[in-house]
Design a protein around this motif. Sequence first.
Motif, PDB file in Angstrom:
ATOM      1  N   ALA A   1       0.831  -1.206   0.000  1.00  0.00           N
ATOM      2  CA  ALA A   1       0.000   0.000   0.000  1.00  0.00           C
ATOM      3  C   ALA A   1       0.864   1.254   0.000  1.00  0.00           C
ATOM      4  O   ALA A   1       0.571   2.224  -0.724  1.00  0.00           O
ATOM      5  N   ALA A   2       1.932   1.246   0.798  1.00  0.00           N
ATOM      6  CA  ALA A   2       2.820   2.417   0.864  1.00  0.00           C
ATOM      7  C   ALA A   2       3.487   2.679  -0.481  1.00  0.00           C
ATOM      8  O   ALA A   2       3.570   3.829  -0.938  1.00  0.00           O
ATOM      9  N   GLY A   3       3.974   1.624  -1.111  1.00  0.00           N
ATOM     10  CA  GLY A   3       4.624   1.792  -2.409  1.00  0.00           C
ATOM     11  C   GLY A   3       3.675   2.307  -3.463  1.00  0.00           C
ATOM     12  O   GLY A   3       4.012   3.216  -4.232  1.00  0.00           O
ATOM     13  N   LEU A   4       2.470   1.739  -3.505  1.00  0.00           N
ATOM     14  CA  LEU A   4       1.487   2.171  -4.506  1.00  0.00           C
ATOM     15  C   LEU A   4       1.034   3.605  -4.251  1.00  0.00           C
ATOM     16  O   LEU A   4       0.948   4.415  -5.186  1.00  0.00           O
ATOM     17  N   LEU A   5       0.767   3.943  -2.991  1.00  0.00           N
ATOM     18  CA  LEU A   5       0.323   5.300  -2.674  1.00  0.00           C
ATOM     19  C   LEU A   5       1.404   6.329  -2.985  1.00  0.00           C
ATOM     20  O   LEU A   5       1.104   7.426  -3.461  1.00  0.00           O
ATOM     21  N   ALA A   6       2.661   5.982  -2.706  1.00  0.00           N
ATOM     22  CA  ALA A   6       3.754   6.908  -3.014  1.00  0.00           C
ATOM     23  C   ALA A   6       3.833   7.162  -4.513  1.00  0.00           C
ATOM     24  O   ALA A   6       4.010   8.310  -4.958  1.00  0.00           O
ATOM     25  N   ALA A   7       3.707   6.109  -5.312  1.00  0.00           N
ATOM     26  CA  ALA A   7       3.771   6.256  -6.764  1.00  0.00           C
ATOM     27  C   ALA A   7       2.610   7.090  -7.292  1.00  0.00           C
ATOM     28  O   ALA A   7       2.793   7.978  -8.137  1.00  0.00           O
TER      29      ALA A   7
END
Length: 247
Positions: free
Chosen positions: A199-205
């Motif tokens: 979730a963190a990786g996707l939200l950051a992108a």
Amino acid sequence: MSGLLAAARYLTLVPFPGRDHAPMEALGRSAVWFPIVGIGLGVVLALVDRLTSRLFPPLLAALLTVTVWKLVTGGLHLDGLADCLDGLVGRDPEHRLAIMRDSRIGAFGAMGLILFLMLEIVALAELAPAVRGRALLAAPVIARATPAVLARLFRPARPDGQGAAFHVGVRASAVALGLAIALVAATLSLGWLGVATAAAGLLAAVALAAFVARRLGGITGDVLGAAVELAELAVLLTVTAWASRRL
């Protein structure tokens, strides 16, 4: 298998057989394979980290692992990150896009790359060896699921750029399957923490792409590359934050 080979040739410097440069539209159709290439990259990084951790202190081991990480990928996404950082100082969308097309790196790009790599190295060095290997397995997979997502969420900033050609080739099925692969790989590597890191990786992108899209009127291939790098960093920072709270 041709799609997998095209994705592997583009995302790494490994000399796989076939044409060196597939058209970007063909790469868009191969986006479903990007997380699979991420799995292979994660395995390589975990093995490199195990070796360097046995030979060197944590900080030096992390530096060597990140060096291999960027060498294997040819600095492809770092180049996009630097271009985005340089372009954001332009006075209007046209000027920003012109700056991003310039192959020369500016002050903002150089400073940003230095700080970014320092963050990755320190975040990796702060993790215990067992956790570090699992984070390295998850980060490349999660990050390489993001280009297809962003291509479907945001319109291209230019009708004739690489980002536009990639956008045309990406199918909705690639988004769903890529996210599923990333979530499974992250969960197998990190357990329930894998869900948070994905979730963190996707939200950051997505957050990066949304910010840049407002500045450019859309996204480009450089934005996709920058999003991959930011997603990887977000995964490492999430795992590091979790590990530090357990101490």
